[in-house]
Design a protein around this motif. Structure first.
Motif, mmCIF file in Angstrom:
data_model
loop_
_atom_site.group_PDB
_atom_site.id
_atom_site.type_symbol
_atom_site.label_atom_id
_atom_site.label_comp_id
_atom_site.label_asym_id
_atom_site.label_seq_id
_atom_site.Cartn_x
_atom_site.Cartn_y
_atom_site.Cartn_z
ATOM 1 N N SER A 100 0.811 -1.226 0.000
ATOM 2 C CA SER A 100 0.000 0.000 0.000
ATOM 3 C C SER A 100 0.838 1.267 0.000
ATOM 4 O O SER A 100 0.292 2.374 -0.072
ATOM 5 N N HIS A 103 0.033 4.787 -1.773
ATOM 6 C CA HIS A 103 -1.357 4.868 -2.203
ATOM 7 C C HIS A 103 -2.108 5.938 -1.404
ATOM 8 O O HIS A 103 -1.794 6.193 -0.243
ATOM 9 N N TYR A 105 -5.245 7.317 0.830
ATOM 10 C CA TYR A 105 -6.160 6.675 1.773
ATOM 11 C C TYR A 105 -7.292 7.619 2.150
ATOM 12 O O TYR A 105 -7.203 8.843 1.978
ATOM 13 N N ASN A 124 -1.809 10.275 2.037
ATOM 14 C CA ASN A 124 -1.095 9.160 1.431
ATOM 15 C C ASN A 124 -0.553 8.216 2.496
ATOM 16 O O ASN A 124 -0.256 8.628 3.622
ATOM 17 N N ILE A 125 -0.433 6.953 2.119
ATOM 18 C CA ILE A 125 0.167 5.942 2.982
ATOM 19 C C ILE A 125 1.665 5.927 2.714
ATOM 20 O O ILE A 125 2.098 5.844 1.567
ATOM 21 N N ILE A 141 1.019 6.991 8.050
ATOM 22 C CA ILE A 141 0.252 7.717 7.043
ATOM 23 C C ILE A 141 0.342 9.205 7.308
ATOM 24 O O ILE A 141 0.718 9.635 8.412
ATOM 25 N N ASP A 157 -7.490 1.999 1.708
ATOM 26 C CA ASP A 157 -6.574 2.241 0.599
ATOM 27 C C ASP A 157 -7.449 2.421 -0.641
ATOM 28 O O ASP A 157 -8.001 1.461 -1.171
ATOM 29 N N VAL A 164 -6.851 -1.384 5.030
ATOM 30 C CA VAL A 164 -5.520 -1.932 5.314
ATOM 31 C C VAL A 164 -5.107 -1.781 6.768
ATOM 32 O O VAL A 164 -4.011 -2.183 7.150
ATOM 33 N N ARG A 211 -1.629 -6.169 -5.942
ATOM 34 C CA ARG A 211 -2.886 -5.779 -5.307
ATOM 35 C C ARG A 211 -3.582 -7.003 -4.744
ATOM 36 O O ARG A 211 -3.462 -8.106 -5.291
#
Length: 219
Positions: A100, A103, A105, A124-125, A141, A157, A164, A211
């Motif tokens: 993740s 990615h 969030y 964002n993560i 995060i 996510d 997640v 994924r």
């Protein structure tokens, strides 16, 4: 899951008097999860009871803190619901925290800092980090909108459509020569939920694309 699906799984964690102490979310039609420190703040513990009010509305549902589901070290508490779900309530769909990184969030929870009754943190993560004093790596995060009361909120996510992890805490850091502080937020990875309760909480593995594979919601 879409962002709108957060509204279907998120609950407000309350004590018997109806005071809010944090956030949680639905894992199965009869099982929810929040942080252990939220349960403690609500005056309960293993074998105790709290009240859950769904974001989508409906009558509050009483829930038992499972005696074998209270994990103070990991800051996780599993709750068994004692009543029916309101119309439209649906469990979250989990995916592994691995993969993740980077990615975007979205989360949903209930801040205790002012007049608003809900907040939608986003950002964002960053990735998994080791946090001093914790027995497990946590997911870091961006957290400028995270505050007290959002502990226990699901972190979606939006790149994969899977939850997640669970928001657990934040830390403000002031950098040298800068007047403002940077807020980092930390998330208990969903992999821990699977490890603690594997029979009830399945978790898809990462596919060739990195994924999670699709997974039907258990009922």
């Amino acid at each position: 899951m879409r962002v709108a699906d957060l509204e279907a799984c998120v609950v407000r964690v309350e004590d018997a008097a109806g005071r809010t102490w944090g956030t949680g979310f639905l894992l199965r039609p009869d099982l929810a999860v929040t942080c252990a420190h939220v349960i403690e703040a609500a005056g309960a513990g293993a074998g105790g009871r709290v009240r859950l009010t769904f974001h989508i509305g409906g009558e509050p549902v009483e829930a038992e803190v499972l005696p074998d589901g209270y994990h103070a070290g990991e800051d996780v508490a599993f709750l068994r619901l004692a009543g029916p779900l309101p119309e439209g309530a649906r469990p979250a769909v989990l995916g592994p925290a691995q993969g993740s990184n980077g990615h975007p969030y979205q989360a949903l929870g209930y801040p205790l800092d002012g007049p608003v009754d809900a907040r939608w943190p986003q950002g964002n993560i960053a990735g998994l980090v080791t946090v001093h004093g914790w027995p497990i790596p946590l997911l870091q995060i961006q957290g400028p909108e995270v505050d007290k009361g959002l502990s226990g909120a699901p972190v979606l996510d939006t790149g994969t459509g899977h939850v997640v992890g669970i928001l657990t805490r934040y830390r403000d850091v002031k950098r040298p020569r800068e007047a403002t502080k940077v807020r980092y937020a930390y998330v208990i990875p969903s992999d821990i939920l699977h490890r603690l309760r594997p029979q009830e909480i399945p978790l898809p593995s990462l596919g060739e694309t990195g994924r999670p594979a699709s997974l039907a919601v258990p009922i």
